[in-house]
Design a protein around this motif. Structure first.
Motif, PDB file in Angstrom:
ATOM      1  N   ASN A 183       3.363  -6.537  -7.085  1.00 26.40           N
ATOM      2  CA  ASN A 183       1.920  -7.294  -6.919  1.00 26.40           C
ATOM      3  C   ASN A 183       1.940  -7.923  -7.635  1.00 26.40           C
ATOM      4  O   ASN A 183       1.437  -7.605  -8.944  1.00 26.40           O
ATOM      5  CB  ASN A 183       1.540  -5.907  -6.360  1.00 26.40           C
ATOM      6  CG  ASN A 183      -0.350  -6.443  -5.841  1.00 26.40           C
ATOM      7  OD1 ASN A 183      -0.703  -7.575  -6.285  1.00 26.40           O
ATOM      8  ND2 ASN A 183      -0.852  -5.722  -5.052  1.00 26.40           N
ATOM      9  N   ARG A 189      -8.403   2.390  -1.814  1.00 28.41           N
ATOM     10  CA  ARG A 189      -8.100   1.596  -0.878  1.00 28.41           C
ATOM     11  C   ARG A 189      -8.779   2.431  -0.038  1.00 28.41           C
ATOM     12  O   ARG A 189      -9.382   1.502   1.317  1.00 28.41           O
ATOM     13  CB  ARG A 189      -7.307   1.664  -0.468  1.00 28.41           C
ATOM     14  CG  ARG A 189      -6.023   2.978  -0.009  1.00 28.41           C
ATOM     15  CD  ARG A 189      -4.800   2.287  -0.025  1.00 28.41           C
ATOM     16  NE  ARG A 189      -3.826   2.337  -0.975  1.00 28.41           N
ATOM     17  CZ  ARG A 189      -2.724   2.962  -1.197  1.00 28.41           C
ATOM     18  NH1 ARG A 189      -1.536   2.292   0.126  1.00 28.41           N
ATOM     19  NH2 ARG A 189      -1.960   2.427  -1.957  1.00 28.41           N
ATOM     20  N   ARG A 230      -7.981  -4.402  -3.735  1.00 32.87           N
ATOM     21  CA  ARG A 230      -6.617  -4.675  -4.188  1.00 32.87           C
ATOM     22  C   ARG A 230      -5.112  -3.405  -5.026  1.00 32.87           C
ATOM     23  O   ARG A 230      -6.244  -2.952  -5.433  1.00 32.87           O
ATOM     24  CB  ARG A 230      -6.238  -6.176  -4.657  1.00 32.87           C
ATOM     25  CG  ARG A 230      -6.505  -7.562  -3.804  1.00 32.87           C
ATOM     26  CD  ARG A 230      -8.228  -7.615  -3.797  1.00 32.87           C
ATOM     27  NE  ARG A 230      -8.969  -7.818  -5.743  1.00 32.87           N
ATOM     28  CZ  ARG A 230      -9.018  -8.548  -5.705  1.00 32.87           C
ATOM     29  NH1 ARG A 230      -7.880  -9.303  -5.920  1.00 32.87           N
ATOM     30  NH2 ARG A 230      -9.508  -9.398  -6.803  1.00 32.87           N
ATOM     31  N   TYR A 231      -4.717  -3.268  -3.808  1.00 34.21           N
ATOM     32  CA  TYR A 231      -3.877  -2.213  -4.345  1.00 34.21           C
ATOM     33  C   TYR A 231      -1.991  -2.149  -3.512  1.00 34.21           C
ATOM     34  O   TYR A 231      -1.808  -3.150  -3.947  1.00 34.21           O
ATOM     35  CB  TYR A 231      -4.728  -0.602  -3.454  1.00 34.21           C
ATOM     36  CG  TYR A 231      -4.125  -1.040  -1.644  1.00 34.21           C
ATOM     37  CD1 TYR A 231      -2.975  -0.657  -1.007  1.00 34.21           C
ATOM     38  CD2 TYR A 231      -5.476  -1.542  -0.984  1.00 34.21           C
ATOM     39  CE1 TYR A 231      -2.459  -0.857   0.630  1.00 34.21           C
ATOM     40  CE2 TYR A 231      -5.453  -1.844   0.117  1.00 34.21           C
ATOM     41  CZ  TYR A 231      -4.169  -1.656   0.630  1.00 34.21           C
ATOM     42  OH  TYR A 231      -3.255  -1.790   2.124  1.00 34.21           O
ATOM     43  N   ASN A 239     -13.460  -5.286  -1.221  1.00 33.21           N
ATOM     44  CA  ASN A 239     -12.173  -5.897  -0.958  1.00 33.21           C
ATOM     45  C   ASN A 239     -11.859  -5.553  -2.114  1.00 33.21           C
ATOM     46  O   ASN A 239     -11.144  -5.693  -3.382  1.00 33.21           O
ATOM     47  CB  ASN A 239     -11.968  -7.685  -1.525  1.00 33.21           C
ATOM     48  CG  ASN A 239     -10.525  -8.451  -1.168  1.00 33.21           C
ATOM     49  OD1 ASN A 239      -9.829  -7.257  -0.211  1.00 33.21           O
ATOM     50  ND2 ASN A 239     -10.284  -9.411  -1.554  1.00 33.21           N
ATOM     51  N   GLN A 261       2.984  -0.628   1.109  1.00 33.24           N
ATOM     52  CA  GLN A 261       1.671  -0.894   1.164  1.00 33.24           C
ATOM     53  C   GLN A 261       1.288  -1.615   0.309  1.00 33.24           C
ATOM     54  O   GLN A 261       1.169  -1.009  -0.739  1.00 33.24           O
ATOM     55  CB  GLN A 261       0.909   0.256   1.735  1.00 33.24           C
ATOM     56  CG  GLN A 261       1.556   1.378   2.866  1.00 33.24           C
ATOM     57  CD  GLN A 261       0.681   2.890   3.130  1.00 33.24           C
ATOM     58  OE1 GLN A 261      -0.046   3.617   1.851  1.00 33.24           O
ATOM     59  NE2 GLN A 261       1.135   3.415   4.019  1.00 33.24           N
ATOM     60  N   SER A 262       0.158  -2.653   0.295  1.00 27.01           N
ATOM     61  CA  SER A 262       0.041  -3.457  -0.387  1.00 27.01           C
ATOM     62  C   SER A 262      -0.953  -4.356  -0.222  1.00 27.01           C
ATOM     63  O   SER A 262      -1.316  -5.040   1.107  1.00 27.01           O
ATOM     64  CB  SER A 262       0.689  -4.334  -1.058  1.00 27.01           C
ATOM     65  OG  SER A 262       1.065  -5.084  -2.405  1.00 27.01           O
ATOM     66  N   LYS A 263      -1.816  -4.588  -1.685  1.00 24.61           N
ATOM     67  CA  LYS A 263      -2.437  -6.018  -0.900  1.00 24.61           C
ATOM     68  C   LYS A 263      -3.165  -6.139  -2.031  1.00 24.61           C
ATOM     69  O   LYS A 263      -3.504  -5.280  -3.283  1.00 24.61           O
ATOM     70  CB  LYS A 263      -3.839  -5.131  -0.610  1.00 24.61           C
ATOM     71  CG  LYS A 263      -5.099  -6.169   0.003  1.00 24.61           C
ATOM     72  CD  LYS A 263      -6.644  -5.419   0.796  1.00 24.61           C
ATOM     73  CE  LYS A 263      -7.335  -6.485   0.854  1.00 24.61           C
ATOM     74  NZ  LYS A 263      -8.770  -5.736   1.636  1.00 24.61           N
ATOM     75  N   PRO A 264      -3.034  -7.298  -2.760  1.00 24.39           N
ATOM     76  CA  PRO A 264      -2.486  -8.048  -1.126  1.00 24.39           C
ATOM     77  C   PRO A 264      -1.121  -7.959  -1.412  1.00 24.39           C
ATOM     78  O   PRO A 264      -0.283  -7.598  -2.434  1.00 24.39           O
ATOM     79  CB  PRO A 264      -2.699 -10.230  -1.885  1.00 24.39           C
ATOM     80  CG  PRO A 264      -2.650  -9.823  -3.946  1.00 24.39           C
ATOM     81  CD  PRO A 264      -3.110  -8.183  -3.408  1.00 24.39           C
ATOM     82  N   ALA A 265      -0.281  -8.815  -0.093  1.00 19.19           N
ATOM     83  CA  ALA A 265       0.861  -8.541   0.314  1.00 19.19           C
ATOM     84  C   ALA A 265       1.873  -8.645  -1.158  1.00 19.19           C
ATOM     85  O   ALA A 265       1.723  -9.271  -2.060  1.00 19.19           O
ATOM     86  CB  ALA A 265       1.335  -9.420   0.846  1.00 19.19           C
ATOM     87  N   GLU A 324     -13.149   0.605   1.066  1.00 18.06           N
ATOM     88  CA  GLU A 324     -13.347  -0.756   1.746  1.00 18.06           C
ATOM     89  C   GLU A 324     -14.843  -0.674   2.212  1.00 18.06           C
ATOM     90  O   GLU A 324     -16.049  -1.809   2.269  1.00 18.06           O
ATOM     91  CB  GLU A 324     -12.691  -1.371   2.083  1.00 18.06           C
ATOM     92  CG  GLU A 324     -11.058  -1.940   0.967  1.00 18.06           C
ATOM     93  CD  GLU A 324     -10.333  -2.294   1.525  1.00 18.06           C
ATOM     94  OE1 GLU A 324     -10.193  -3.063   2.945  1.00 18.06           O
ATOM     95  OE2 GLU A 324      -9.470  -3.110   0.260  1.00 18.06           O
ATOM     96  N   ASP A 375     -15.043  -7.732  -5.901  1.00 21.91           N
ATOM     97  CA  ASP A 375     -12.997  -8.350  -5.703  1.00 21.91           C
ATOM     98  C   ASP A 375     -12.829  -6.650  -6.937  1.00 21.91           C
ATOM     99  O   ASP A 375     -12.748  -7.069  -8.165  1.00 21.91           O
ATOM    100  CB  ASP A 375     -13.163  -9.552  -5.450  1.00 21.91           C
ATOM    101  CG  ASP A 375     -13.304 -10.091  -5.165  1.00 21.91           C
ATOM    102  OD1 ASP A 375     -12.779  -9.631  -3.878  1.00 21.91           O
ATOM    103  OD2 ASP A 375     -13.633 -11.419  -4.889  1.00 21.91           O
TER     104      ASP A 375
END
Length: 1741
Positions: free
Chosen positions: A288, A185, A212-213, A210, A246-250, A188, A132
């Motif tokens: 984010n 990103r 996150r970005y 995983n 564009q994002s992780k998580p939302a 992964e 992570d």
């Protein structure tokens, strides 16, 4: 072991075996697993009797003929096959890896192999330090391990791609670890590691990351999109704003309106039934909560009410030309602005067109035609625009300028039409009037058949029922009758020369004019020709031969004309001008022929008389062989039996004998210079004249040369050198001449003008050679004298090695033993010694910038002059450079950088010189103006290098400061890896430890981060034609801008293409075919950019425009292929139908062999299974059979001229058309040629010559054609136009050939008749040798035995005799200027005319030149220079001519116009040469007088070296001893002295504001002085030079200024021109002025360690600097001072600048404020200040 000794011997022998065989060891497997077995084979297989197998250095098995021995450690694990030398090893272990060798002694061989025993790989395990991670923040570390395995290699995989090392990806520990720095990103995975050795491999289980970005690539979409061309939304619109990132998580979203947060946290914001108060700024915020990053995007929304209606109407009356007209634009709804347009173009307002304030009303006053057009008004606001209906404006006017078109003249019986038109809006109505009475209405009036009563005035009236105006125009019509006949007739008797003769022109019809023509050219009245009043009668008052010709008359009126046929006029006359053609003189034994001719119509008859007695009739008379009794007069009488006139001509014949001998002989003694000498010309035969020549040119008497009375003796009264040459004499009479062979005349003389050639200067030790020569015939003998004593004989004298005693006078005497004369000449020789050494040396101290520096030139030998050079170029004194009196010392008053270079001195005398070797001068200076080279921008993580340089001698030392702190010394400073903290000021200080000076320079560095990723992605569905489609540009890194490209070209928004606010989204509102292409986006910042890979856009569409490719027509038996295509994406599918029935599927359909049943309709159906559309296309195919035969045949009899003749074209096959050709060109019907209905028959109604040719017919159908072979048509005719080819005149004794030809098919036969009697048959008739009886008529008769016709033609032949002699002779005395002189042309033969020529050009009589009646004598009444030249006469008759040899005429005259060529003015010491010339024939003799006293004879007079006494008048007297005339000319010579030196001197050192004087020092006489500056004349009347004055030879500066700097020269002039001084460079010392102190005025303790202050001033030379602190002197000088930043050092710093030359001082003060806490006590601070001052002082020393 039974034989240990044998074993030892074998091993020893094997160790010494060095043979390398061609065999190798091949293992059964390699590498191998632990525990496996291997067999080692020898290839090629070979038995070994004695040998060993070994591992590394250990023997495994030894074998020999009696057995083998296996090593103890290998027993039980190996086996050996003796027959093949094969070795097998079992249960391999890791330590069995290595080198195996087989060695043989019998046979001798060595072979090796390396085995690798490996442990299999098992249990590959992959571990990660974390899974992570946060993008760009974290680093991922993977470790790969195995439970067992050896000789391992690793490979890393990311998904299906192999991982390669880069700046972010690092492999370690033998590639068993993978580190990814700053993960993204795209990192992964899943990641796997693969482990491999030679016998096995293994792969780990995958591990995914995983990452996150975000948020990134934030986009905002507004739905609906704004209409193209609008900048707002209409009121009532429903608007949805959508935000995505564009994002992780939302991400979570928030919205702001005009900066105030709204109660909406979803990605969408809906605005329902919008009103105008919802206009404003809308912002989307994305956050984010894991990466703790956020992004924002803002857009403007504007709400506006739309326009509902626009109308355009006229205001008031309709448009009338030159009156006012108004249009009004009425709008419903809010309006931002209104546009007016005419014919689609915006109206430009002018002095006739203007609008109201709100632009709603437009007025045109006055209205013009140019205002006509279609008008609209457009109203606009932010959400809408509306256009009014078109108002068509037509300007009413007229009627204007009515015009009647129609003839002004008409013929009786004809109808005429008149058209009336007028410019008018609306169109005019018309009425017609004839002689005042109305006859019809309408624009057209057509008369009936014209009569004479139709003559009169026709009027048209135009009327405009709108403007109420009318306008009229009239036209006169004249009616006449046509001309129908014109004929020329004779009035009275036939034409007789010199009598009256009249012609008349008879005509029928109305005649306006009659014109007469002769030979088709217009005829006009003259003094012999008259016309009657109406021009119908032509009268010749005295008809002449020149009136012969074809006459016509032409009668005309304005509508018709007629020209008569030709009337041929021939005039009877004669006989006139009888001429006898024969020679005037002849030699005994020859026969002479006389020809008599006269001009006569009809031809004359002739009779001959000799000395009055009749001897012959006819035009030709031939004598018997001539005797002296044949001398006499021959007369010809010509008689015309029509005119009853006769005329006579007579000719004298002279009989002579030829010249047979000429020879030149000497009379008396041989030729001696200045003595008398004679030549005589001996001849044999009758001699008329003798001509003398020298070197091939005619010779004439002069004051030294005389000829005897009969010209046979040539006497030189005083023979000269100029008389040398080849002499000939030529004797001649009219029929012969002879020239003697050459007599070579050589004159003895001399000796004259002896000359010594050799040097005037010699070096000791050298030999010299003198050569003496003199002009002499025979050559002279020579004697040499030195200082009066004879030393040698001969023309050459060579000295021994020279000494100083060799100096003196060398004399040469030349002697001629034939003439007994001698002549002497002397030469002075000067002896000197050579230069042997030159060297440049330094005097005093080394060169220091701005200091004095001296060089000296040391020499050995006699020195005439010394010159200095710098870098190979001459060196001259200037205001900084001086030379000593003898030029051997060079002094620089203030040496500068510009003085650097290689210096040489050159010492010379007239015979030798020597240049020193180079002295290299290098001046110490600096440092000056340091420069830092290096980037101004850098990326984090990179190293940067700065280079510092400064101009300095010797080179500077350098120190580097970052933000004021010292960081390194040296010229180069390299940073570590950059961080954001690396941003700041980098300073370099340059220091020269010789000059004690320092200089600083600074540079700002900015640090940024790079762009790392760009990618184009599609948003939503695939591209469909006419639908919306979007692309987005995803990026990573700091982005300054985004640029889109299609097919590598930049892309811009248009009416179908939009970009988002940040340019990262590209939207096609209606995607089209034209949008296909490769799309890329590029992201930029100042240090990096990245362009995405290409995204290929292909739009789906169709099918469209199906097309069948195939022939329209085909022949039976052929196969036809149909190809169907349609534009479609994806490609279409196809089906085929024939006459409605399906026959095939696919794009191509091929028929079987065609029959007539194959005729019909072929249909193709194209279908696109994506768009669901289909299209059809059809084609008709026609089937025909080919043409196979064509042939041309004649119908009936053969072609006969003017008769009917037919050809037919026979064919086989289907025929569409037949085409006839003649000579390969198409043939068409005309008035003589017809074709049948089907074109297969060609008929000539009356065949002609022009119909001859090759005829073919071609038969056609659409698929085939055939052309017949050629049919050759030849038409029979003739004979026609017989012609005799032969001369009209010929000479007796010649043979004449007559050729007769006639046009005929087949060719004619010919017969010949002479004076009516037949003499021959055939086309050619050749006479015998001609006599006078051969004169007469020759007739040819041509006959065609096919046509039965004959034709005749006749020709008269005249026989004459040739011209045989012409000669030009002088009559009387030689030609003398302005006296009478005559030439005569003597001839033999029949002479028709004589022509005189000068220099080959024809000669005509003028006021000074006359010809005799028969042209044989040419007389010059007053002969002139212009008459000089070569004269010839030419005698002619019709068959021969002869031109005489040239007679050279030279006119004696003069002397005239004497001229002295020499200078008018000269300088003392020079020699002047005077040349005197005069125009004279023969050439003049000359005498010279100086101030009245004779000084020399000859054309050239050379003075000695001039003195002031040489001033005076020089006179030349020219005398001609033939004309006994003389002429004088004089010239004054003025003597002056020359300028020898010009220099510029100054009165003192130039200092600004002081007075300065420059003086021009001149040696020699001068008239004027002027000054130049920088190579241009000095102008004193301008502003720049207003303080400069000139008095006498001085230039005064009052005062001198810096602007006066430059290179000054003075120019002294006299009559010989200007002399310019060397350049004096004026550099004005000034200053100091403008003292400036640079440095901080406020510092904070701790931010910097030291405070640096720098002082500068404008000064020449450079100022000296001193510093004061709070008005107290500080120890140290120099332009820079550095003090410790402390509270105690705050205060006033004063810089004092002083100029050491001007002694002027100037100061400036700066206050330095220091704040903060001081770390040093006051005493330490003061010591720090003093230490800093000491440091500054030491740097300056």
């Amino acid at each position: 072991m039974d034989h240990p000794l044998v074993l030892v011997l074998i091993l020893v022998l094997l160790n010494f075996n060095t043979d390398v065989s061609g065999q190798v060891v091949v293992p059964s497997m390699n590498p191998l697993a632990v525990g496996s077995n291997v067999t080692l084979n020898l290839v090629p297989e070979s038995p070994i009797n004695i040998g060993t197998w070994s591992y590394e250095t250990t023997t495994i098995v030894l074998f020999y003929p009696g057995g083998s021995i296996v090593s103890t450690s290998y027993q039980g694990r190996v086996s050996f096959n003796r027959s093949s030398a094969e070795l097998s090893i079992s249960s391999l272990q890791l330590n069995d890896s290595g080198l195996y060798t087989v060695q043989g002694m019998e046979p001798v061989l060595t072979a090796v192999v390396t085995l690798s025993v490996q442990e299999p790989i098992s249990n590959v395990t992959l571990r990660a330090n974390a899974t992570d991670l946060v993008e760009l923040n974290d680093t991922a570390i993977f470790t790969c391990s195995v439970s067992s395995g050896t000789s391992l290699s690793y490979r890393w995989m990311n998904g299906s791609s192999e991982v390669a090392a880069s700046d972010r990806v690092r492999l370690g520990v033998g590639n068993s670890t993978l580190s990814i720095v700053s993960v993204t990103r795209y990192d992964e995975g899943p990641f796997r590691c693969e482990v491999i050795n030679g016998i096995s491999n293994g792969t780990s289980q995958p591990i995914g990351l995983n990452v996150r970005y975000g948020p990134s690539n934030l986009t905002m979409m507004v739905v609906p999109e704004m209409t193209i061309g609008h900048t707002a939304y209409k009121t009532g619109s429903d608007i949805t704003l959508s935000c995505s990132a564009q994002s992780k998580p939302a991400v979570s979203y928030k919205w702001r309106f005009n900066g105030v947060f709204l109660n909406e946290q979803s990605p969408q914001l809906s605005l329902q039934n919008t009103r105008e108060n919802q206009t404003g700024s809308y912002t989307c915020l994305a956050h984010n909560n894991v990466t703790l990053r956020y992004a924002t995007m803002t857009t403007m929304i504007k709400i506006v009410e739309p326009i509902s209606a626009v109308s355009l109407n006229r205001d008031g009356k309709p448009p009338i030309l030159d009156q006012s007209f108004t249009l009004r634009c009425e709008v419903t709804g809010p309006v931002d602005y209104i546009h007016w347009l005419i014919n689609g173009q915006v109206i430009s307002l002018n002095n006739r067109t203007f609008c109201s304030t709100d632009n709603k009303t437009m007025v045109i006053n006055p209205i013009q035609f140019s205002d006509s057009g279609e008008y609209i008004c457009e109203a606009f606001n932010a959400v809408s625009n509306k256009t009014s209906m078109t108002y068509t404006l037509v300007v009413n006017y007229g009627p204007e300028m009515p015009v009647i078109t129609g003839p002004a003249l008409g013929e009786t019986g004809h109808n005429l039409t008149f058209n009336c038109s007028a410019s008018s809006q609306p169109p005019s109505q018309f009425s017609w009037f004839f002689n005042g009475s109305q006859v019809v209405t309408g624009s057209v009036y057509e008369t009936g058949p014209l009569t004479l009563a139709s003559h009169g005035g026709y009027t048209c009236m135009a009327f405009n029922n709108i403007t109420g105006r009318n306008s009229t125009v009239s036209k006169m019509l004249i009616v006449i009758e046509p001309v129908t006949m014109a004929m020329v007739k004779v009035m009275g008797a036939q034409p007789i020369a010199d009598n009256m003769f009249t012609l008349t022109c008879e005509t029928t019809g109305t005649i306006y004019s009659i014109h007469w023509m002769k030979n088709s050219w217009p005829l006009y009245a003259d003094n012999r020709t008259d016309f009657s009043m109406n021009n119908n009668t032509l009268t010749f008052n005295s008809v002449q031969d020149s009136d012969i010709g074809d006459y016509q008359c032409s009668a005309s009126n304005p509508l018709s004309n007629m020209t008569s046929s030709n009337y041929r006029l021939i005039v009877n006359y004669g006989p006139e001008r009888p001429v006898i053609m024969s020679s005037d003189i002849a030699m005994t034994g020859h026969i002479v022929t006389f020809n008599c001719s006269a001009s006569s119509q009809p031809p004359s008859q002739f009779s001959w008389f000799f000395n009055g007695s009749s001897v012959e009739t006819g035009s030709v008379y031939e004598t018997d062989p001539l005797t002296l009794a044949s001398h006499g007069e021959y007369t010809c009488v010509a008689f015309n039996n029509i005119t009853d006139r006769n005329s006579t001509a007579s000719k004298m014949l002279t009989i002579i004998a030829p010249v047979t001998m000429t020879m030149v002989k000497v009379i008396g003694a041989q030729p001696i210079l200045n003595e008398r000498f004679s030549l005589t010309c001996e001849t044999a035969g009758t001699v008329y004249s003798i001509q003398w020549m020298r070197n091939g040119w005619p010779l004439y008497a002069d004051n030294r040369t005389d000829f005897s009375m009969n010209n046979n003796t040539l006497t030189f009264n005083s023979v000269q050198d100029s008389d040398i040459g080849d002499y000939q004499c030529s004797a001649s009479n009219p029929l012969s001449n002879m020239t003697s062979s050459n007599y070579r005349l050589i004159v003895n003389y001399g000796p004259e003008m002896p000359v010594i050639t050799g040097p005037a200067l010699g070096e000791t030790g050298h030999n010299l050679t003198f050569n003496c020569s003199a002009s002499s015939q025979p050559p002279s003998q020579f004697i040499w004298f030195f200082n009066g004593s004879q030393v040698v004989t001969g023309s050459v004298y060579e000295t021994g090695p020279l000494t100083l005693a060799s100096h003196g006078e060398y004399t040469c005497m030349a002697f001629n033993n034939v003439t007994g004369r001698n002549s002497t000449v002397s030469k002075m020789l000067i002896v000197i010694e050579p230069v042997t050494m030159a060297m440049v040396k330094v005097m005093g101290a080394q060169p220091i910038a701005d200091n004095m520096f001296t060089l000296t030139c040391e020499t050995t030998g006699t020195i005439y002059s010394i010159h200095w050079m710098k870098n190979g170029w001459p060196l001259y004194a200037d205001n900084r450079t001086d030379f000593s009196m003898n030029n051997n010392t060079l002094t620089f008053n203030s040496v500068q950088d510009s003085d650097n270079g290689d210096y040489q001195c050159s010492a010379s005398n007239p015979l030798s010189n020597m240049t020193s070797s180079n002295y290299r001068l290098i001046v110490n200076y600096g440092p000056e103006v340091p420069v830092i080279t290096g980037p101004a921008l850098g990326e984090t993580g990179h190293n940067l290098t700065f280079n510092c340089s400064a101009s300095s001698q010797p080179p500077s030392q350098f120190s580097w400061f970052f933000n004021g702190s010292l960081v390194v010394t040296g010229s180069i400073y390299e940073t570590g890896p950059l961080t954001l903290a690396s941003h700041g000021e980098y300073t370099c200080m340059a220091f020269n430890n010789v000059t004690g000076r320092n200089r600083t320079v600074s540079k700002i560095l900015t640090v940024v981060e790079p762009v790392t990723m760009t990618m184009v992605k599609a948003m939503g569905s695939q591209p469909i034609l006419n639908q919306t489609f979007s692309l987005t540009c995803e990026t990573t890194g700091t982005i300054y801008s985004i640029q889109w490209m299609r097919n590598s070209w930049p892309l811009y928004a248009d009416n179908r293409t939009d970009f988002s606010i940040d340019n990262n989204t590209l939207t096609f509102n209606s995607v089209q075919h034209s949008d296909n292409g490769d799309y890329q986006c590029s992201a930029y910042n100042p240090l990096s950019n990245m362009t995405s890979t290409e995204y290929r856009l292909i739009v789906n569409y169709g099918p469209e425009r199906p097309v069948i490719m195939s022939p329209d027509i085909a022949m039976t038996g052929y196969i036809v292929t149909f190809n169907c295509t349609a534009s479609s994406q994806p490609p279409s599918q196809f089906s085929w139908f024939f006459n409605g029935s399906q026959v095939a599927a696919g794009s191509v359909y091929k028929t079987g062999p065609l029959t007539l049943a194959s005729h019909g309709e072929y249909t193709c159906v194209a279908f696109n299974n994506v768009t669901g559309r289909n299209r059809t296309v059809s084609k008709i195919l026609t089937v025909v059979e080919p043409v196979i035969m064509t042939m041309v045949k004649a119908m009936g009899s053969q072609p006969i001229l003017n008769q009917t003749f037919s050809l037919t074209c026979e064919t086989t096959g289907t025929i569409y058309s037949i085409q006839w050709m003649r000579n390969s060109w198409p043939l068409y019907a005309d008035n003589r040629t017809d074709f049948s209905i089907d074109n297969n028959t060609l008929t000539f109604n009356s065949v002609q010559h022009s119909d001859n040719g090759d005829y073919q017919c071609s038969a056609y159908n659409p698929l085939s054609n055939m052309t017949s072979t050629e049919y050759r048509l030849i038409v029979n005719y003739g004979p026609e136009r017989p012609v005799i080819m032969s001369p009209d005149i010929a000479m007796t004794g010649y043979i004449v050939t007559f050729n007769c030809t006639a046009s005929s098919q087949p060719p004619s036969q010919f017969s010949w008749f002479f004076n009516g009697s037949q003499v021959a048959a055939g086309s050619v008739y050749k006479t015998g040798p001609l006599t006078l009886a051969s004169h007469g008529e020759y007739t040819c008769v041509a006959f065609n035995n096919v046509t039965g016709r004959n034709r005749t033609v006749s020709k008269i032949l005249t026989v004459v005799e040739p011209v045989i002699m012409t000669m030009v002779k002088a009559m009387g005395s030689q030609p003398i200027l302005n006296q009478t002189f005559s030439l005569t042309c003597e001839t033999t033969g029949t002479i028709y005319s004589i022509q005189w020529m000068r220099n080959s050009w024809p000669l005509y009589a003028d006021n000074r030149t006359d010809f005799s009646i028969d042209n044989n004598t040419l007389t010059f009444n007053s002969v002139q220079h212009s008459d000089n030249g070569d004269y010839q006469c030419s005698a002619y008759n019709p068959l021969s001519n002869m031109t005489s040899t040239e007679y050279r005429l030279i006119v004696n005259y003069g002397p005239e116009r004497p001229v002295i060529m020499s200078p008018d003015i000269a300088m003392t010491g020079y020699i002047v040469t005077f040349n005197c010339t005069a125009s004279s024939q023969p050439p003049s003799q000359f005498s010279w007088f100086f101030n009245g006293s004779q000084v020399a004879a000859g054309s050239v007079y050379k003075t000695g070296p001039l003195t002031l006494a040489s001033h005076g008048e020089y006179t030349c007297v020219a005398f001609n001893n033939l004309t006994v005339r003389n002429s004088t000319v004089s010239k004054m010579l003025t003597i002056i002295e020359a300028i020898t030196s010009v220099t510029v001197k100054r009165n003192k050192l130039p200092i600004a504001s002081d007075n300065l004087t420059l003086t021009c020092d001149v040696t020699g006489h001068y008239d004027t002085i002027y000054w130049m500056k920088d190579n241009l004349s000095l102008v004193l009347n301008n502003t720049l030079n207003s303080d400069i004055t000139i008095s006498n030879n001085s230039l005064h500066f009052s005062p001198v200024k810096v602007s006066n700097d430059g290179n000054y020269q003075c120019v002294a002039t006299n009559l010989f021109g200007p002399n310019t001084s060397p350049k004096y460079q004026l550099l004005v010392n000034y200053g100091p002025k403008s003292v400036n102190i640079s440095g901080p005025v406020s510092v904070v303790i701790g931010s910097v360690t030291t405070v640096t202050l720098k002082c500068s001033a404008d000064s020449r030379p450079i100022s000296e600097y001193g510093w004061k602190f709070n008005n107290q002197s500080v120890l140290g000088t120099g332009p820079m001072i550095a003090v410790i930043a402390s509270l105690e050092n705050a205060g006033d710093y004063t810089c004092v600048a002083k100029n050491p030359v001007t002694n002027i001082s100037m100061s400036n003060t700066i206050s330095v404020d220091v704040t903060g806490h001081s770390n040093a006590p006051p005493f330490q601070a003061r010591v720090g200040l003093m230490l800093t001052a000491l440091l500054a002082l030491s740097l300056c020393l």
